[in-house]
Design an enzyme around this catalytic site. Structure first.
Site, PDB file in Angstrom:
ATOM      1  N   CYS A  14     -12.810  -1.686  19.905  1.00 60.65           N
ATOM      2  CA  CYS A  14     -11.851  -0.493  20.334  1.00 60.65           C
ATOM      3  C   CYS A  14     -12.561   0.748  20.241  1.00 60.65           C
ATOM      4  CB  CYS A  14     -10.512  -0.459  19.431  1.00 60.65           C
ATOM      5  SG  CYS A  14      -9.447   0.836  19.909  1.00 60.65           S
ATOM      6  N   LYS A  41      -1.080  -9.705  15.800  1.00 60.92           N
ATOM      7  CA  LYS A  41      -0.918  -8.451  14.925  1.00 60.92           C
ATOM      8  C   LYS A  41      -0.033  -8.945  13.626  1.00 60.92           C
ATOM      9  CE  LYS A  41      -0.879  -5.489  18.917  1.00 60.92           C
ATOM     10  NZ  LYS A  41      -0.028  -4.785  19.933  1.00 60.92           N
ATOM     11  N   VAL A  54      -4.288   0.160  17.518  1.00 62.02           N
ATOM     12  CA  VAL A  54      -5.217   0.615  16.454  1.00 62.02           C
ATOM     13  C   VAL A  54      -6.019   1.971  17.221  1.00 62.02           C
ATOM     14  CG1 VAL A  54      -5.699  -1.343  15.161  1.00 62.02           C
ATOM     15  CG2 VAL A  54      -7.121  -0.839  17.295  1.00 62.02           C
TER      16      VAL A  54
HETATM   17  N1  LIG Z   1      -3.917   6.583  22.722  1.00 60.76           N
HETATM   18  C1  LIG Z   1      -4.471   5.637  21.593  1.00 60.76           C
HETATM   19  C2  LIG Z   1      -5.142   4.515  22.310  1.00 60.76           C
HETATM   20  C3  LIG Z   1      -5.510   3.430  21.463  1.00 60.76           C
HETATM   21  C4  LIG Z   1      -5.398   1.955  21.943  1.00 60.76           C
HETATM   22  O1  LIG Z   1      -5.302   1.918  23.132  1.00 60.76           O
HETATM   23  N2  LIG Z   1      -5.862   0.798  21.202  1.00 60.76           N
HETATM   24  C5  LIG Z   1      -5.982  -0.517  21.845  1.00 60.76           C
HETATM   25  C6  LIG Z   1      -7.229  -1.049  21.254  1.00 60.76           C
HETATM   26  S1  LIG Z   1      -8.725  -0.022  21.837  1.00 60.76           S
HETATM   27  C7  LIG Z   1      -4.708  -1.395  20.954  1.00 60.76           C
HETATM   28  O2  LIG Z   1      -4.534  -1.272  19.931  1.00 60.76           O
HETATM   29  N3  LIG Z   1      -4.273  -2.024  21.770  1.00 60.76           N
HETATM   30  C8  LIG Z   1      -3.258  -3.073  21.380  1.00 60.76           C
HETATM   31  C9  LIG Z   1      -2.082  -3.166  22.352  1.00 60.76           C
HETATM   32  O3  LIG Z   1      -1.824  -2.340  23.064  1.00 60.76           O
HETATM   33  O4  LIG Z   1      -1.173  -4.074  21.941  1.00 60.76           O
HETATM   34  C10 LIG Z   1      -5.174   6.513  20.639  1.00 60.76           C
HETATM   35  O5  LIG Z   1      -5.973   7.352  21.184  1.00 60.76           O
HETATM   36  O6  LIG Z   1      -5.445   5.741  19.561  1.00 60.76           O
END
Ligand SMILES: N[C@@H](CCC(=O)N[C@@H](CS)C(=O)NCC(=O)O)C(=O)O
Length: 236
Positions: A14, A41, A54
């Site tokens: 990530c 998760k 995350v």
């Molecule tokens: N806007 C969020 C974006 C975070 C994000 O997109 N995380 C992704 C991994 S890089 C995630 O956890 N995805 C899991 C999901 O959407 O189920 C930030 O800046 O923290």
């Protein structure tokens, strides 16, 4: 003031987690790190993370989500600041952090593109954004000059994608972007940026690309087969 007890909930690939890790390293902040599997998760995570994403920072038992507030919080609870003092410059840095985030969305559209048209359009959009960025960088080696800042922590993880892509495909992303190229190199050498991922990050990312069933997956497979003339140097 004693620092809170901190735990960063993470994922190996990530880019947003990397932002928090970079700030933790820049500010020498003691913390725990827990990696989770985003395809399975844990219940405790879903309960604490409103969007199920995350990074999640647990500070003395209280949860904080979203990478930008997490990075600013870590910066504010420690001496010194990774943001400019001038209010306009601070706002400008935040605006470019947002630009980095939205470019990460384009990057996801690029590596997930299933057809040639979408792939070409996402490739073009990435090139366009890198050129816009190139025209906006006014300092070196970092975005604001000598001082490494939160805006640098936001772009380091974006540039890292290109480091891996370049091992198997030459798509000319950085043609005509000398300032971005210099900045990208400076960030890659910064220990906090370099060490924000595990040593096997390139292999993990290559595996992730290979599983996308996308145009990029095919380019990667071709390069691995040695049939892509533009490829080469594939190590994963
Ligand atoms: N806007 C969020 C974006 C975070 C994000 O997109 N995380 C992704 C991994 S890089 C995630 O956890 N995805 C899991 C999901 O959407 O189920 C930030 O800046 O923290």
């Amino acid at each position: 003031m004693p620092l809170p007890n901190l735990k960063l909930v993470s994922h190996h690939l990530c880019p947003y987690v990397q932002r928090a890790r970079i700030v933790l390293a820049e500010k020498h902040i003691p913390h725990d790190l827990e990696y989770i599997d985003l395809s399975r998760k844990p219940d405790w995570f879903t309960e604490l993370s409103p969007l199920g994403k995350v990074p999640l920072l647990i500070s003395d038992g209280r949860a904080l989500f979203e990478s930008a507030p997490i990075a600013e919080y870590l910066d504010e609870v420690t001496p010194g600041s990774l943001h400019p003092e001038d209010a306009f410059e601070r706002a400008r840095n935040r605006a470019w952090i947002e630009f980095a985030s939205s470019t990460l969305d384009v990057m996801a559209g690029f590596y997930n593109a299933r057809d040639e048209d979408t792939f070409r359009s996402r490739t073009g959009e990435l090139r366009r954004r890198l050129r816009i960025l190139d025209g906006s960088i006014q300092a070196a080696p970092y975005f604001d000059g000598d001082r490494f800042g939160l805006v640098d922590a936001a772009f380091g993880p974006l540039f890292r994608y290109f480091d891996v892509i370049e091992t198997f495909a030459d798509l000319g992303f950085f043609e005509g972007t000398p300032a971005v190229t210099r900045w990208r190199r400076a960030l890659a050498q910064r220990p906090s940026v370099r060490d924000a991922v595990t040593a096997d990050y390139p292999q993990r990312l290559l595996r992730f690309f290979a599983e996308r069933q996308s145009v990029l997956s095919r380019l990667l497979a071709d390069a691995a087969d040695g049939t892509n003339r533009a490829g080469g140097g594939l190590t994963g």
